[in-house]
Design an enzyme around this catalytic site. Structure first.
Site, PDB file in Angstrom:
ATOM      1  N   CYS A   1      -0.802  -0.736  -3.851  1.00 35.46           N
ATOM      2  CA  CYS A   1      -1.531  -1.463  -5.331  1.00 35.46           C
ATOM      3  C   CYS A   1      -1.594  -2.244  -5.443  1.00 35.46           C
ATOM      4  CB  CYS A   1      -0.964   0.123  -6.841  1.00 35.46           C
ATOM      5  SG  CYS A   1      -1.583  -0.148  -8.597  1.00 35.46           S
TER       6      CYS A   1
ATOM      7  N   HIS B   1       0.936   5.079  -5.264  1.00 32.88           N
ATOM      8  CA  HIS B   1       2.169   4.515  -4.844  1.00 32.88           C
ATOM      9  C   HIS B   1       2.570   5.723  -4.301  1.00 32.88           C
ATOM     10  CE1 HIS B   1       2.410   1.542  -7.628  1.00 32.88           C
ATOM     11  NE2 HIS B   1       1.749   2.190  -8.188  1.00 32.88           N
TER      12      HIS B   1
ATOM     13  N   GLU C   1       6.019   5.784  -3.270  1.00 29.21           N
ATOM     14  CA  GLU C   1       7.226   5.937  -3.629  1.00 29.21           C
ATOM     15  C   GLU C   1       7.632   6.550  -4.982  1.00 29.21           C
ATOM     16  OE1 GLU C   1       5.723   2.741  -5.757  1.00 29.21           O
ATOM     17  OE2 GLU C   1       5.160   3.579  -4.114  1.00 29.21           O
TER      18      GLU C   1
END
EC number: 6.3.5.2
Length: 508
Positions: A78, A163, A165
């Site tokens: 990002c 993202h 994660e």
């Protein structure tokens, strides 16, 4: 090891957690970490996290450009990707159509980072800017409906606009693992069996024959700390459990039984009268917390002094976790620290102990795994979080023994029914709050004017945000019937349907 440079994203800790879950040791440092400190850690790869800023802003967060001289692979996520694009001469602008939430990622070019990843998958977006022109030498690997350059690559430098994660990114864990294993050459050496062996050996060497004082609350963290220390130093551990009278029903007996099973001597201090006398007439939440904190230190000091006279205590153990360590350094710079964490603050000067923090490298989920490795029962490890001040912050208004008893009984019924319905492990936290409100009721032919109690159950991953749990009406009815029939002094039960934000999980 993978090193994450933190630019202030709410998801930064998830990067480390996702990689550690896959056996890859990962640490987090602020983006301004000196190049010398980064070199000392000798990472095999760097990950630049997301963040709330824009790379074209005057006050944009930017790390030392020397990170590119380390000759290790770099992955920007990002904001991290946008920083890479900006640094190497590409163009980042404010997006007309911002992307927040789920989007479809479509891989357009093969890459090692997408090894074994589906061509199309859902990913999580959270950005207001977008890349409109790549730097020289970079290639686009994937796109989304609003991001033509959703993944980019130049040699061993990669960028992801989404993202990976976050759990909503279906293939995110695999992508992070590919970066660590296939690009950086990391190995899967991280796990709680390895950590326990290493930490026990380290504690034995550091403590030698000295004595360690450890305050045990009955919670997961302090129990695992005590268990780990006892494995290392046996009877040189002095574990102290203070019963302040504000515990859950049968809590003291449960903690004592647990430590007996673990063969760890436990010094239990009955301080109920001391705490309740000091809390008499107090209804303001922060004052309650302050009194409980100060009284705990007084009681703890008195007990510590007794043991100190028998043989000098050299160390004080604390259950500091890795998020505490991370949050003690702000991404805004060394002068703007978010908070400093001390599990036992305000100790007197004579307690000049060396601090020992065996869990400071671990996340909460890893502490539970470590506890399992050390033989702590699964039932105990999966207990819901419980506040340090105990039931004091779940009794609104002034505290009394009768109110404590009332709340203990109601809470016990709620938790018992959750377990019977196989719901306990499906909610993140559940408890009762005794309201400082009386209401009119009818029991038989008699009018009552008694306490109302509130049931609270939430779903969350880490407690930073939470949504109320959707419990069946029939279940709530059963709990309500039991409480009003079995607990004297309660004639009304309500259910809290407030999420966090705007509310907090606890009421006080």
């Amino acid at each position: 090891m993978i090193l994450v440079l933190d630019f202030g994203s709410q998801y930064t800790q998830l990067i480390a957690r996702r990689l550690r879950e896959r056996g890859i040791y990962t640490e987090i440092v602020p983006f301004f970490e000196s190049i010398e400190n980064i070199q000392k850690k000798a990472p095999k790869g760097l990950i630049l996290s997301g963040g709330p800023a824009s790379v074209y802003a005057k006050d944009a967060y930017k790390p030392s450009g020397k990170i590119f001289d380390l000759n290790v692979p770099i992955l920007g996520i990002c904001y991290g990707m946008q920083y890479l694009v900006d640094f190497f001469g590409g163009v980042v602008v404010g997006a007309n159509e911002q992307e927040f939430g789920k989007a479809v990622l479509e891989i357009t070019q093969n890459s090692v980072i997408f090894e074994g990843v589906k061509i199309k998958s859902l990913v999580w977006m959270s950005h207001m800017d977008k890349v409109i022109e790549l730097p020289k030498g970079f290639t686009t690997l994937a796109k989304s409906p609003n991001s033509p350059h959703c993944a980019i690559e130049n040699g061993k430098i990669f960028g992801l606009q989404f993202h990976p994660e976050v759990v909503q990114s279906e293939e995110g864990g695999k992508i992070l693992e590919n970066f660590a294993l296939l690009v950086c050459g990391c190995e899967k050496t991280w796990g709680m069996q390895h950590f326990a062996q290493r930490e026990i050996a380290r504690l034995k060497e550091k403590i030698a024959n000295a004595k360690v004082l450890c305050a045990v609350s009955g919670g997961v963290d302090s129990t695992v700390v005590a268990t780990l220390l006892h494995r290392a130093i046996k009877d040189n551990l002095i574990a102290v459990f203070v019963d302040h009278g504000l515990l859950r029903k049968n809590e003291k007996e449960r903690v004592q039984a647990m430590f007996k099973d673990l063969k760890i001597p436990l010094n239990t201090i009955d301080a109920k009268e001391v705490f309740l006398s000091k809390l008499k007439g107090v209804s303001e939440p922060e004052l309650k917390r302050k009194i409980i904190g100060e009284t705990f230190i007084e009681v703890f000091e008195k007990e510590a002094k007794k043991h100190h006279l028998k043989g000098k205590i050299e160390f004080l153990a604390q259950g500091t976790l890795y998020p505490d360590v991370i949050e003690s350094v702000s991404v805004k710079g060394p002068s703007k620290v978010i908070k400093t964490h001390h599990n036992v603050g305000g100790l007197p000067e004579w307690m000049d102990f060396k601090l020992i923090e065996p869990l400071r490298e671990l996340f909460k989920d890893e502490v539970r795994l470590l506890g399992k490795e050390l033989g702590v029962s699964q039932d105990f490890l999966m207990r819901h979080p419980f506040p340090g001040p105990g039931l004091a912050v779940r009794i609104l208004g002034e505290i009394s023994e009768s109110k404590i008893k009332r709340l203990q009984e109601a809470d016990f019924i709620f938790i018992e029914e959750l377990k019977k319905a196989n719901l306990y492990d499906k909610v993140w936290q559940a408890f009762c709050v005794l309201l400082n409100v009386n209401s009119v009721g009818v029991m038989g032919d008699n009018r009552t004017y008694e306490n109302a109690i509130c049931l609270r159950a939430v779903n969350a991953s880490d407690g930073m945000t939470a949504s109320f749990s959707f419990l069946e009406h029939s279940f709530l009815e059963k709990v309500s019937n039991r409480i009003t029939n079995e607990v004297s002094g309660i004639n009304r039960v309500v259910y809290d349907i407030t999420s966090k934000p705007p509310g907090t999980i606890e009421w006080e």
